[in-house]
Design a protein around this motif. Structure first.
Motif, PDB file in Angstrom:
ATOM      1  N   UNK A  19       0.803  -1.226   0.000  1.00  0.00           N
ATOM      2  CA  UNK A  19       0.000   0.000   0.000  1.00  0.00           C
ATOM      3  C   UNK A  19       0.834   1.273   0.000  1.00  0.00           C
ATOM      4  N   UNK A  20       2.145   1.133   0.042  1.00  0.00           N
ATOM      5  CA  UNK A  20       3.000   2.303   0.201  1.00  0.00           C
ATOM      6  C   UNK A  20       3.118   3.122  -1.081  1.00  0.00           C
ATOM      7  N   UNK A  21       3.477   4.397  -0.901  1.00  0.00           N
ATOM      8  CA  UNK A  21       3.731   5.276  -2.038  1.00  0.00           C
ATOM      9  C   UNK A  21       5.001   4.846  -2.765  1.00  0.00           C
ATOM     10  N   UNK A  22       5.139   5.283  -3.995  1.00  0.00           N
ATOM     11  CA  UNK A  22       6.326   4.960  -4.784  1.00  0.00           C
ATOM     12  C   UNK A  22       7.593   5.476  -4.103  1.00  0.00           C
ATOM     13  N   UNK A  23       7.504   6.671  -3.503  1.00  0.00           N
ATOM     14  CA  UNK A  23       8.681   7.242  -2.834  1.00  0.00           C
ATOM     15  C   UNK A  23       9.094   6.398  -1.631  1.00  0.00           C
ATOM     16  N   UNK A  24       8.116   5.850  -0.901  1.00  0.00           N
ATOM     17  CA  UNK A  24       8.430   5.003   0.248  1.00  0.00           C
ATOM     18  C   UNK A  24       9.086   3.698  -0.205  1.00  0.00           C
ATOM     19  N   UNK A  25       8.549   3.128  -1.263  1.00  0.00           N
ATOM     20  CA  UNK A  25       9.121   1.877  -1.784  1.00  0.00           C
ATOM     21  C   UNK A  25      10.563   2.089  -2.242  1.00  0.00           C
ATOM     22  N   UNK A  26      10.820   3.223  -2.842  1.00  0.00           N
ATOM     23  CA  UNK A  26      12.177   3.543  -3.284  1.00  0.00           C
ATOM     24  C   UNK A  26      13.120   3.664  -2.098  1.00  0.00           C
TER      25      UNK A  26
END
Length: 374
Positions: free
Chosen positions: A247-254
């Motif tokens: 469910x995380x944002x793309x920035x968090x996954x990065x």
């Protein structure tokens, strides 16, 4: 799997419905058929298909009021003749063969039959000063804990290659007897608050980094700074990712991928290192001010890791250490706006409040006198 995880652990609640309180159903350990319509064994097999080792949660010392076994009064500890009850939960008496046989079936046999290679043993209540059954409460407690340790040892010996995590809210199982049996210990439920970084550093005083499992609980409402803050503290020990990562944002996954990449690179430091902590050690945990920095140096001296957490009113962070003269910065895990400068034995960092930064350093050759100029 995309983040490089080795173990995938099914946490508490796998034995009850989604709307039920997991804490009040502890004790029976029968997989919920709605959650696992094709069986929990199929789920474990699927985890292995993805190249990970499946894990499962138990709290074997406890039974709660909504479990079937809770009604069997003879299986539980007493004090002054009364059953010990803490928050609608009671404690199995591990001195009894009846109890050990029951848990052998519900825990050990379950793990073997369903193909789990990792077990998390939790403990979320404290039974108090002791129990009946010996010449004193303390003697009874000692006998009971001896039975618990014997059961944990039996579990390890019954499942070849099993990875065992000892977990307990408050960290009251980080002691020599349990540490000797565990592959990892997780210290408390302070993983979703700022104080978790301070606790993670302090646990290094009593637990080797290789056994000190630290959760990075990442929630989708976290800012990128909070995400880095949580991940940075895992560099004090064994990294564990928690939360619904899908469910995380793309920035968090990065950010997570960046942290994991660095973590794998610096494991040679974490496996065997010394730790020195910088900052105000009289911190008020509920109102963190300033900063905390932890310097880990590998046993052979070839690498070092500086783990930094900023708190309220942190200002410019400065760490001075004589041995840093011979090291050069190789990697940095931080916000793009974070400023890191190294001059000789000093490292200065400018970062926002309540953010995390990890700096990987390598020792240069002895003949190179000014590594920062290279």
């Amino acid at each position: 799997k995309k983040y490089g995880a080795k173990y995938f652990v099914i946490d508490a609640g796998w034995y009850c419905g989604r709307e039920e309180d997991w804490a009040l159903k502890v004790g029976d350990y029968k997989p919920d058929k709605i959650a696992f319509p094709e069986s929990i064994k199929k789920t474990a097999e699927k985890i292995r298909d993805y190249g990970m080792i499946p894990g499962i949660w138990f709290e074997p010392e406890i039974a709660a009021e909504k479990s079937e076994v809770y009604s069997n009064n003879e299986m539980f500890l007493t004090r002054d003749g009364y059953r010990i009850v803490m928050k609608d939960r009671s404690f199995f008496d591990f001195r009894q063969e009846t109890v050990r046989a029951y848990l052998r079936k519900r825990v050990i046999d379950f793990v073997k039959e369903n193909g789990f290679g990792y077990v998390k043993l939790d403990y979320n209540e404290c039974l108090g000063i002791g129990c009946d059954g010996a010449e004193s409460y303390g003697a009874g407690l000692r006998q009971h804990i001896g039975g618990v340790l014997a059961f944990v040892k039996e579990l390890k010996e019954s499942v070849p290659g099993l990875i065992l995590e000892i977990c307990s809210a408050g960290g009251h199982r980080i002691e020599p007897a349990f540490l000797a049996l565990a592959d990892m210990v997780s210290f408390s439920d302070a993983h979703e608050v700022a104080e978790g970084a301070v606790v993670a550093a302090n646990v290094n005083r009593i637990c080797p980094s290789a056994k000190n499992q630290i959760w990075a609980v990442i929630n989708q409402e976290y800012s990128d700074a909070q995400t880095r803050y949580s991940l940075a503290k895992t560099f004090f020990g064994r990294m564990c990712l928690s939360g619904d990562l899908t469910l995380l944002r793309a920035s968090q996954k990065k950010i997570i991928r960046s942290a994991v990449e660095l973590y794998k690179k610096v494991r040679y430091i974490l496996a065997d290192s010394t730790l020195h902590i910088y900052g105000d050690r009289d911190l008020k945990y509920r109102d963190l001010i300033g900063m905390q920095a932890g310097l880990k140096v590998s046993a052979d001296g070839t690498g070092a890791l500086l783990i930094v957490h900023s708190f309220r009113d942190c200002g410019e962070i400065s760490v001075t250490e004589e041995k840093l003269k011979n090291y050069k910065i190789e990697d940095i895990f931080a916000d793009e706006k974070c400023e890191v400068q190294k001059e000789g034995k000093n490292i200065r960092i400018r970062m926002e409040e309540f953010d995390g930064c990890v700096i990987h350093l390598r020792r240069v050759n002895n003949e190179q006198t000014d590594p920062d100029a290279a």
